[in-house]
Design a protein around this motif. Sequence first.
Motif, PDB file in Angstrom:
ATOM      1  N   THR A 161     -23.464  15.365-134.113  1.00 52.22           N
ATOM      2  CA  THR A 161     -23.073  13.967-133.888  1.00 52.22           C
ATOM      3  C   THR A 161     -23.704  13.427-132.613  1.00 52.22           C
ATOM      4  OG1 THR A 161     -20.965  14.367-135.006  1.00 52.22           O
ATOM      5  CG2 THR A 161     -21.130  12.395-133.633  1.00 52.22           C
ATOM      6  N   ALA A 162     -23.591  14.206-131.537  1.00 55.24           N
ATOM      7  CA  ALA A 162     -24.191  13.788-130.267  1.00 55.24           C
ATOM      8  C   ALA A 162     -25.708  13.715-130.399  1.00 55.24           C
ATOM      9  CB  ALA A 162     -23.805  14.755-129.162  1.00 55.24           C
ATOM     10  N   ALA A 163     -26.282  14.656-131.142  1.00 57.12           N
ATOM     11  CA  ALA A 163     -27.737  14.676-131.314  1.00 57.12           C
ATOM     12  C   ALA A 163     -28.230  13.400-131.978  1.00 57.12           C
ATOM     13  CB  ALA A 163     -28.140  15.900-132.136  1.00 57.12           C
ATOM     14  N   VAL A 164     -27.526  12.948-132.998  1.00 61.75           N
ATOM     15  CA  VAL A 164     -27.928  11.718-133.688  1.00 61.75           C
ATOM     16  C   VAL A 164     -27.727  10.508-132.773  1.00 61.75           C
ATOM     17  CG1 VAL A 164     -27.408  10.192-135.629  1.00 61.75           C
ATOM     18  CG2 VAL A 164     -27.497  12.666-135.977  1.00 61.75           C
ATOM     19  N   LYS A 165     -26.645  10.502-131.998  1.00 64.80           N
ATOM     20  CA  LYS A 165     -26.403   9.391-131.067  1.00 64.80           C
ATOM     21  C   LYS A 165     -27.481   9.321-129.988  1.00 64.80           C
ATOM     22  CE  LYS A 165     -21.377   8.892-131.529  1.00 64.80           C
ATOM     23  NZ  LYS A 165     -20.085   8.929-130.823  1.00 64.80           N
ATOM     24  N   PHE A 166     -28.072  10.467-129.638  1.00 67.18           N
ATOM     25  CA  PHE A 166     -29.188  10.451-128.698  1.00 67.18           C
ATOM     26  C   PHE A 166     -30.285   9.509-129.191  1.00 67.18           C
ATOM     27  CE2 PHE A 166     -28.246  15.023-127.136  1.00 67.18           C
ATOM     28  CZ  PHE A 166     -27.485  14.523-126.086  1.00 67.18           C
ATOM     29  N   VAL A 167     -30.490   9.496-130.507  1.00 66.27           N
ATOM     30  CA  VAL A 167     -31.584   8.731-131.097  1.00 66.27           C
ATOM     31  C   VAL A 167     -31.155   7.309-131.431  1.00 66.27           C
ATOM     32  CG1 VAL A 167     -33.267   8.626-132.984  1.00 66.27           C
ATOM     33  CG2 VAL A 167     -32.576  10.842-132.042  1.00 66.27           C
ATOM     34  N   LEU A 168     -30.059   7.173-132.151  1.00 67.20           N
ATOM     35  CA  LEU A 168     -29.674   5.860-132.667  1.00 67.20           C
ATOM     36  C   LEU A 168     -28.944   4.998-131.649  1.00 67.20           C
ATOM     37  CD1 LEU A 168     -28.514   6.815-136.287  1.00 67.20           C
ATOM     38  CD2 LEU A 168     -30.771   6.061-135.499  1.00 67.20           C
ATOM     39  N   GLU A 169     -28.270   5.620-130.691  1.00 70.11           N
ATOM     40  CA  GLU A 169     -27.498   4.849-129.710  1.00 70.11           C
ATOM     41  C   GLU A 169     -27.984   5.057-128.281  1.00 70.11           C
ATOM     42  OE1 GLU A 169     -23.330   5.572-130.166  1.00 70.11           O
ATOM     43  OE2 GLU A 169     -23.394   5.450-132.371  1.00 70.11           O
ATOM     44  N   ASP A 170     -29.088   5.771-128.120  1.00 66.61           N
ATOM     45  CA  ASP A 170     -29.636   6.048-126.785  1.00 66.61           C
ATOM     46  C   ASP A 170     -28.598   6.713-125.879  1.00 66.61           C
ATOM     47  OD1 ASP A 170     -32.283   5.791-126.367  1.00 66.61           O
ATOM     48  OD2 ASP A 170     -32.244   3.763-125.571  1.00 66.61           O
ATOM     49  N   LEU A 171     -27.785   7.589-126.463  1.00 67.24           N
ATOM     50  CA  LEU A 171     -26.757   8.302-125.685  1.00 67.24           C
ATOM     51  C   LEU A 171     -27.411   9.183-124.631  1.00 67.24           C
ATOM     52  CD1 LEU A 171     -23.764   9.264-125.306  1.00 67.24           C
ATOM     53  CD2 LEU A 171     -24.302  11.069-126.985  1.00 67.24           C
ATOM     54  N   SER A 172     -26.807   9.207-123.447  1.00 65.44           N
ATOM     55  CA  SER A 172     -27.275  10.066-122.363  1.00 65.44           C
ATOM     56  C   SER A 172     -26.072  10.811-121.814  1.00 65.44           C
ATOM     57  CB  SER A 172     -27.902   9.218-121.269  1.00 65.44           C
ATOM     58  OG  SER A 172     -29.090   9.798-120.794  1.00 65.44           O
ATOM     59  N   LEU A 173     -26.225  12.107-121.517  1.00 64.45           N
ATOM     60  CA  LEU A 173     -25.111  12.929-121.042  1.00 64.45           C
ATOM     61  C   LEU A 173     -25.472  13.624-119.734  1.00 64.45           C
ATOM     62  CD1 LEU A 173     -24.083  14.684-124.399  1.00 64.45           C
ATOM     63  CD2 LEU A 173     -23.007  12.673-123.350  1.00 64.45           C
ATOM     64  N   THR A 174     -24.460  13.748-118.867  1.00 62.21           N
ATOM     65  CA  THR A 174     -24.636  14.563-117.671  1.00 62.21           C
ATOM     66  C   THR A 174     -24.533  16.032-118.062  1.00 62.21           C
ATOM     67  OG1 THR A 174     -22.268  14.640-117.171  1.00 62.21           O
ATOM     68  CG2 THR A 174     -23.540  12.763-116.299  1.00 62.21           C
ATOM     69  N   ALA A 175     -24.793  16.914-117.108  1.00 59.45           N
ATOM     70  CA  ALA A 175     -24.725  18.349-117.397  1.00 59.45           C
ATOM     71  C   ALA A 175     -23.322  18.744-117.867  1.00 59.45           C
ATOM     72  CB  ALA A 175     -25.126  19.149-116.165  1.00 59.45           C
ATOM     73  N   GLN A 176     -22.268  18.256-117.190  1.00 59.58           N
ATOM     74  CA  GLN A 176     -20.887  18.585-117.556  1.00 59.58           C
ATOM     75  C   GLN A 176     -20.542  18.017-118.925  1.00 59.58           C
ATOM     76  OE1 GLN A 176     -18.776  20.564-116.159  1.00 59.58           O
ATOM     77  NE2 GLN A 176     -19.733  20.957-114.162  1.00 59.58           N
ATOM     78  N   GLU A 177     -20.949  16.793-119.178  1.00 61.15           N
ATOM     79  CA  GLU A 177     -20.670  16.171-120.475  1.00 61.15           C
ATOM     80  C   GLU A 177     -21.403  16.906-121.599  1.00 61.15           C
ATOM     81  OE1 GLU A 177     -20.035  11.529-118.960  1.00 61.15           O
ATOM     82  OE2 GLU A 177     -22.019  12.251-119.584  1.00 61.15           O
ATOM     83  N   ALA A 178     -22.642  17.295-121.344  1.00 63.79           N
ATOM     84  CA  ALA A 178     -23.415  18.001-122.360  1.00 63.79           C
ATOM     85  C   ALA A 178     -22.802  19.359-122.671  1.00 63.79           C
ATOM     86  CB  ALA A 178     -24.864  18.170-121.894  1.00 63.79           C
ATOM     87  N   LEU A 179     -22.250  20.036-121.646  1.00 65.69           N
ATOM     88  CA  LEU A 179     -21.611  21.335-121.861  1.00 65.69           C
ATOM     89  C   LEU A 179     -20.331  21.170-122.688  1.00 65.69           C
ATOM     90  CD1 LEU A 179     -21.744  24.383-121.202  1.00 65.69           C
ATOM     91  CD2 LEU A 179     -20.328  23.895-119.191  1.00 65.69           C
ATOM     92  N   ARG A 180     -19.539  20.163-122.354  1.00 64.72           N
ATOM     93  CA  ARG A 180     -18.300  19.928-123.103  1.00 64.72           C
ATOM     94  C   ARG A 180     -18.593  19.508-124.545  1.00 64.72           C
ATOM     95  NH1 ARG A 180     -16.488  17.417-118.171  1.00 64.72           N
ATOM     96  NH2 ARG A 180     -17.026  15.365-119.039  1.00 64.72           N
ATOM     97  N   ALA A 181     -19.708  18.797-124.747  1.00 64.77           N
ATOM     98  CA  ALA A 181     -20.048  18.314-126.092  1.00 64.77           C
ATOM     99  C   ALA A 181     -20.791  19.358-126.926  1.00 64.77           C
ATOM    100  CB  ALA A 181     -20.893  17.046-125.976  1.00 64.77           C
ATOM    101  N   ASN A 182     -20.940  20.565-126.396  1.00 64.50           N
ATOM    102  CA  ASN A 182     -21.651  21.634-127.113  1.00 64.50           C
ATOM    103  C   ASN A 182     -23.107  21.254-127.406  1.00 64.50           C
ATOM    104  OD1 ASN A 182     -22.029  24.142-128.404  1.00 64.50           O
ATOM    105  ND2 ASN A 182     -21.501  23.278-130.405  1.00 64.50           N
ATOM    106  N   VAL A 183     -23.722  20.589-126.433  1.00 63.72           N
ATOM    107  CA  VAL A 183     -25.147  20.276-126.531  1.00 63.72           C
ATOM    108  C   VAL A 183     -25.965  21.325-125.787  1.00 63.72           C
ATOM    109  CG1 VAL A 183     -26.945  18.617-125.876  1.00 63.72           C
ATOM    110  CG2 VAL A 183     -24.793  17.814-126.854  1.00 63.72           C
ATOM    111  N   ILE A 184     -25.418  21.825-124.686  1.00 64.93           N
ATOM    112  CA  ILE A 184     -26.089  22.866-123.918  1.00 64.93           C
ATOM    113  C   ILE A 184     -25.161  24.075-123.812  1.00 64.93           C
ATOM    114  CG2 ILE A 184     -27.331  21.111-122.607  1.00 64.93           C
ATOM    115  CD1 ILE A 184     -25.522  21.864-120.191  1.00 64.93           C
ATOM    116  N   GLU A 185     -25.675  25.162-123.245  1.00 68.21           N
ATOM    117  CA  GLU A 185     -24.891  26.396-123.158  1.00 68.21           C
ATOM    118  C   GLU A 185     -24.499  26.762-121.728  1.00 68.21           C
ATOM    119  OE1 GLU A 185     -26.314  25.694-126.646  1.00 68.21           O
ATOM    120  OE2 GLU A 185     -27.907  26.465-125.324  1.00 68.21           O
TER     121      GLU A 185
END
Length: 444
Positions: A161-185
């Motif tokens: 979901t976040a991955a698609v929002k990166f493209v369609l909604e220009d979503l940007s996440l901080t390191a903490q937000e990306a970790l909580r959203a399961n985008v990074i490890e």
Amino acid sequence: MRRALLMVLMVSMLLLPTVSAEKKVVYVGEIEGTITQYTADQFESYIKIAEERNAEALIIELNTPGGQGDAMMRIVSLIQNSTVPVIIYVYPRGAIAASAGTYIAMASHLIAMAPGTSIGACEPILGYSANGSIVRAPAKIRNFYAAYMRSLAEASGRNETAAVKFVLEDLSLTAQEALRANVIEIIANDVPELLKKANGMKTKVPVSGKGYVTLNFTNVEVKRLNPSLSYQIVSFLANPGIAYILLTVGMLGLVFGFLTPGWHVPETLGAILLVLGVVGMGYFGYNTAGLVLVILGIIFFIAEALTPTFGLFTIAGLVSFILGGLIMFGKGGGIYLVSGETFSTLRIIIIVTGIILALFFLFGMVAVMKAHKKRPETGKEEMIGAVGRVVEDLDPEGMIKVRGELWKAVSKTGETIKAGEKVRVVKMNGLTLIVERFEGDGDV
């Protein structure tokens, strides 16, 4: 008997080959700036080194605002076909992995970010309008990249979901937000902390030919891979601002040169800057970019031979030839034209060869200029100023001998000049020489 057996055992143990645990190596490379084909070449170089040396993993410190879509896809393919785990580390603090950088990160086997970094904002754009506003890509292109990003997230088990929002909604996440959203490890302050936290983790993406790999970073040695000379050169040129200035000034130089023919400086500089600007656009690989500059250098050398410019074309050719050679053979591409050790020697050869070529054409230019200045050996022009001796009185007409040849001559002033006296040719009327008395020591 026991002593004998003990001695034999001790000798046998001494003779047995010693087995020492070979220290594992993790390589760390750096990618910074706009993603271009040069970036893909450098990425390929890093992966090839890690594979050839059987590294435990390759960490790429990434800091990019994005770049070319085709170069990004090539890097994604390189990661997916790597036999060594590739970890994308958004680093240092303040760094970003935006646009193309996000796709690259999502394709990696593990993503880490330093505090104070961000990831996302992947909406594809076609460029910028005259007033500076963004020209967005049509829905067809946006949907394609959204599906491409979703497939990368799906393959890595990351947040689709976040991955698609990166493209369609220009979503940007901080390191903490990306970790909580399961985008990074991982969030790590530096490479040692990254290795400590990643130790024992399983890769999110299968490693080519090995499947999912459990990372083992116990007792590893970290080695840095410095960017190649080629990459340092083209990274400077590939800066969008630098490339734009080079293109603009290059075109202005050509226009000004055509409007002021004969000077050659504006069009020479314009041609070099224009080519460097095109190279900086990043649509070439190292080899093509280097070859373009080498060819430009040779063209300048030939131009110097045909149109002497007091060394201007020679200097331009020397700069283009050396720069092109350093880029082409600068150990930048994934396909190694030469080894690092060989390039150290080759770099000297490139510079020396360029200087020799420049001197050759420079001396050729000097010879041409001397030939232009030299008096012709035959013809009317050659006779003017020649000194001869009268063999038959000029009264006012008679015969003189000039350079071993007899000529009919007439005294310019009408005065009589006796046989044996010296005369100088001042004019030529058909086959008759107009002469005057000469009192000097000129050759006869």
